[in-house]
Design a protein around this motif. Sequence first.
Motif, PDB file in Angstrom:
ATOM      1  N   GLY B  53     -25.504 -16.801   7.512  1.00  0.00           N
ATOM      2  CA  GLY B  53     -26.867 -17.069   7.943  1.00  0.00           C
ATOM      3  C   GLY B  53     -26.937 -17.759   9.289  1.00  0.00           C
ATOM      4  O   GLY B  53     -26.210 -17.413  10.226  1.00  0.00           O
ATOM      5  N   ASP B  54     -27.774 -18.752   9.393  1.00  0.00           N
ATOM      6  CA  ASP B  54     -28.032 -19.460  10.650  1.00  0.00           C
ATOM      7  C   ASP B  54     -26.735 -20.011  11.219  1.00  0.00           C
ATOM      8  O   ASP B  54     -25.968 -20.691  10.520  1.00  0.00           O
ATOM      9  CB  ASP B  54     -29.024 -20.591  10.404  1.00  0.00           C
ATOM     10  CG  ASP B  54     -29.594 -21.134  11.704  1.00  0.00           C
ATOM     11  OD1 ASP B  54     -30.589 -21.880  11.640  1.00  0.00           O
ATOM     12  OD2 ASP B  54     -29.060 -20.819  12.777  1.00  0.00           O
ATOM     13  N   ASN B  55     -26.511 -19.736  12.500  1.00  0.00           N
ATOM     14  CA  ASN B  55     -25.259 -20.172  13.126  1.00  0.00           C
ATOM     15  C   ASN B  55     -25.211 -21.678  13.358  1.00  0.00           C
ATOM     16  O   ASN B  55     -24.128 -22.223  13.583  1.00  0.00           O
ATOM     17  CB  ASN B  55     -25.038 -19.441  14.449  1.00  0.00           C
ATOM     18  CG  ASN B  55     -24.700 -17.976  14.227  1.00  0.00           C
ATOM     19  OD1 ASN B  55     -24.309 -17.574  13.136  1.00  0.00           O
ATOM     20  ND2 ASN B  55     -24.862 -17.181  15.264  1.00  0.00           N
ATOM     21  N   LEU B  56     -26.334 -22.347  13.370  1.00  0.00           N
ATOM     22  CA  LEU B  56     -26.374 -23.796  13.545  1.00  0.00           C
ATOM     23  C   LEU B  56     -26.527 -24.438  12.175  1.00  0.00           C
ATOM     24  O   LEU B  56     -27.512 -24.233  11.483  1.00  0.00           O
ATOM     25  CB  LEU B  56     -27.522 -24.192  14.467  1.00  0.00           C
ATOM     26  CG  LEU B  56     -27.601 -25.687  14.817  1.00  0.00           C
ATOM     27  CD1 LEU B  56     -26.360 -26.113  15.593  1.00  0.00           C
ATOM     28  CD2 LEU B  56     -28.865 -25.981  15.607  1.00  0.00           C
ATOM     29  N   VAL B  57     -25.526 -25.221  11.828  1.00  0.00           N
ATOM     30  CA  VAL B  57     -25.492 -25.847  10.514  1.00  0.00           C
ATOM     31  C   VAL B  57     -25.692 -27.346  10.667  1.00  0.00           C
ATOM     32  O   VAL B  57     -25.033 -27.969  11.508  1.00  0.00           O
ATOM     33  CB  VAL B  57     -24.139 -25.582   9.822  1.00  0.00           C
ATOM     34  CG1 VAL B  57     -24.092 -26.254   8.465  1.00  0.00           C
ATOM     35  CG2 VAL B  57     -23.887 -24.091   9.686  1.00  0.00           C
ATOM     36  N   LYS B  58     -26.560 -27.918   9.868  1.00  0.00           N
ATOM     37  CA  LYS B  58     -26.781 -29.370   9.905  1.00  0.00           C
ATOM     38  C   LYS B  58     -26.112 -30.013   8.708  1.00  0.00           C
ATOM     39  O   LYS B  58     -26.107 -29.448   7.594  1.00  0.00           O
ATOM     40  CB  LYS B  58     -28.280 -29.668   9.929  1.00  0.00           C
ATOM     41  CG  LYS B  58     -28.962 -29.179  11.201  1.00  0.00           C
ATOM     42  CD  LYS B  58     -30.389 -29.657  11.296  1.00  0.00           C
ATOM     43  CE  LYS B  58     -31.065 -29.113  12.559  1.00  0.00           C
ATOM     44  NZ  LYS B  58     -30.409 -29.612  13.786  1.00  0.00           N
ATOM     45  N   GLY B  59     -25.544 -31.211   8.943  1.00  0.00           N
ATOM     46  CA  GLY B  59     -24.822 -31.879   7.879  1.00  0.00           C
ATOM     47  C   GLY B  59     -25.177 -33.350   7.775  1.00  0.00           C
ATOM     48  O   GLY B  59     -26.239 -33.785   8.200  1.00  0.00           O
ATOM     49  N   SER B  60     -24.225 -34.096   7.227  1.00  0.00           N
ATOM     50  CA  SER B  60     -24.434 -35.518   6.977  1.00  0.00           C
ATOM     51  C   SER B  60     -24.375 -36.322   8.272  1.00  0.00           C
ATOM     52  O   SER B  60     -23.728 -35.915   9.244  1.00  0.00           O
ATOM     53  CB  SER B  60     -23.362 -36.036   6.015  1.00  0.00           C
ATOM     54  OG  SER B  60     -23.315 -35.274   4.832  1.00  0.00           O
ATOM     55  N   TYR B  61     -25.039 -37.497   8.260  1.00  0.00           N
ATOM     56  CA  TYR B  61     -24.959 -38.495   9.333  1.00  0.00           C
ATOM     57  C   TYR B  61     -25.389 -37.956  10.688  1.00  0.00           C
ATOM     58  O   TYR B  61     -24.926 -38.446  11.720  1.00  0.00           O
ATOM     59  CB  TYR B  61     -23.535 -39.060   9.423  1.00  0.00           C
ATOM     60  CG  TYR B  61     -22.946 -39.465   8.085  1.00  0.00           C
ATOM     61  CD1 TYR B  61     -21.781 -38.870   7.619  1.00  0.00           C
ATOM     62  CD2 TYR B  61     -23.566 -40.421   7.289  1.00  0.00           C
ATOM     63  CE1 TYR B  61     -21.239 -39.221   6.402  1.00  0.00           C
ATOM     64  CE2 TYR B  61     -23.035 -40.777   6.058  1.00  0.00           C
ATOM     65  CZ  TYR B  61     -21.868 -40.174   5.621  1.00  0.00           C
ATOM     66  OH  TYR B  61     -21.336 -40.520   4.405  1.00  0.00           O
ATOM     67  N   GLY B  62     -26.249 -36.959  10.725  1.00  0.00           N
ATOM     68  CA  GLY B  62     -26.762 -36.433  11.980  1.00  0.00           C
ATOM     69  C   GLY B  62     -25.855 -35.437  12.673  1.00  0.00           C
ATOM     70  O   GLY B  62     -26.155 -35.006  13.794  1.00  0.00           O
ATOM     71  N   PHE B  63     -24.757 -35.062  12.047  1.00  0.00           N
ATOM     72  CA  PHE B  63     -23.846 -34.083  12.634  1.00  0.00           C
ATOM     73  C   PHE B  63     -24.362 -32.666  12.426  1.00  0.00           C
ATOM     74  O   PHE B  63     -25.043 -32.377  11.444  1.00  0.00           O
ATOM     75  CB  PHE B  63     -22.442 -34.204  12.034  1.00  0.00           C
ATOM     76  CG  PHE B  63     -21.664 -35.365  12.561  1.00  0.00           C
ATOM     77  CD1 PHE B  63     -21.683 -36.589  11.909  1.00  0.00           C
ATOM     78  CD2 PHE B  63     -20.920 -35.246  13.723  1.00  0.00           C
ATOM     79  CE1 PHE B  63     -20.970 -37.672  12.401  1.00  0.00           C
ATOM     80  CE2 PHE B  63     -20.204 -36.317  14.224  1.00  0.00           C
ATOM     81  CZ  PHE B  63     -20.238 -37.530  13.556  1.00  0.00           C
TER      82      PHE B  63
END
Lengths: 116, 114
Positions: B53-63
């Motif tokens: 899916g979306d090439n930009l992945v959001k994760g923990s702690y603002g990464f």
Amino acid sequence: EAGVAQSPRYKIIEKRQSVAFWCNPISGHATLYWYQQILGQGPKLLIQFQNNGVVDDSQLPKDRFSAERLKGVDSTLKIQPAKLEDSAVYLCASTPAGRWGNTEAFFGQGTRLTVV
Amino acid sequence: AQSVAQPEDQVNVAEGNPLTVKCTYSVSGNPYLFWYVQYPNRGLQFLLKYITGDNLVKGSYGFEAEFNKSQTSFHLKKPSALVSDSALYFCAVRVGQAGTALIFGKGTTLSVSS
């Protein structure tokens, strides 16, 4: 939920002695991994279990390392006899069954082994 | 053979500046990509993953991380670094669903100065 439990946290032994590490994975996780992390390197897989069966032990030095997962829950990793180059952090990880591809592995805090 | 490369042993940034930790991979097949962080005397903590899916992945702690198939890269980013982000970061890849284990890069030490 409780995380992956490992013991001991630290161990110092002399070369040629034996040592054992214990791991209790997250409840219900069918897949269990043991990784070796040498200082300055990324974790390297030693052995992988699916329930109580071995899936991959191709990188386990079988002349000195052994591992078991009786009853498909907790696991022990043994080194006998230890060598200086076995000094490393031994990490245990687990994942749930059925979603191996896209599921992250959950890691314990590791056991730091020093062989002198 | 599957492999992961982290070309930088260490990345130094000032607090408040954006950070990037680089990762490239070499696999046959479609990869699942992961980032983990390790603090001193601690195990690996999961940050984020790319599945599809979306090439930009959001994760923990603002990464966040951007998957680039043409460049076979999965760089870790954060718009504004914190001193507390200082740690060892590992990129990992898994291919297939046959119970294969994660393959890790050698790690990159991130140092954020105040």
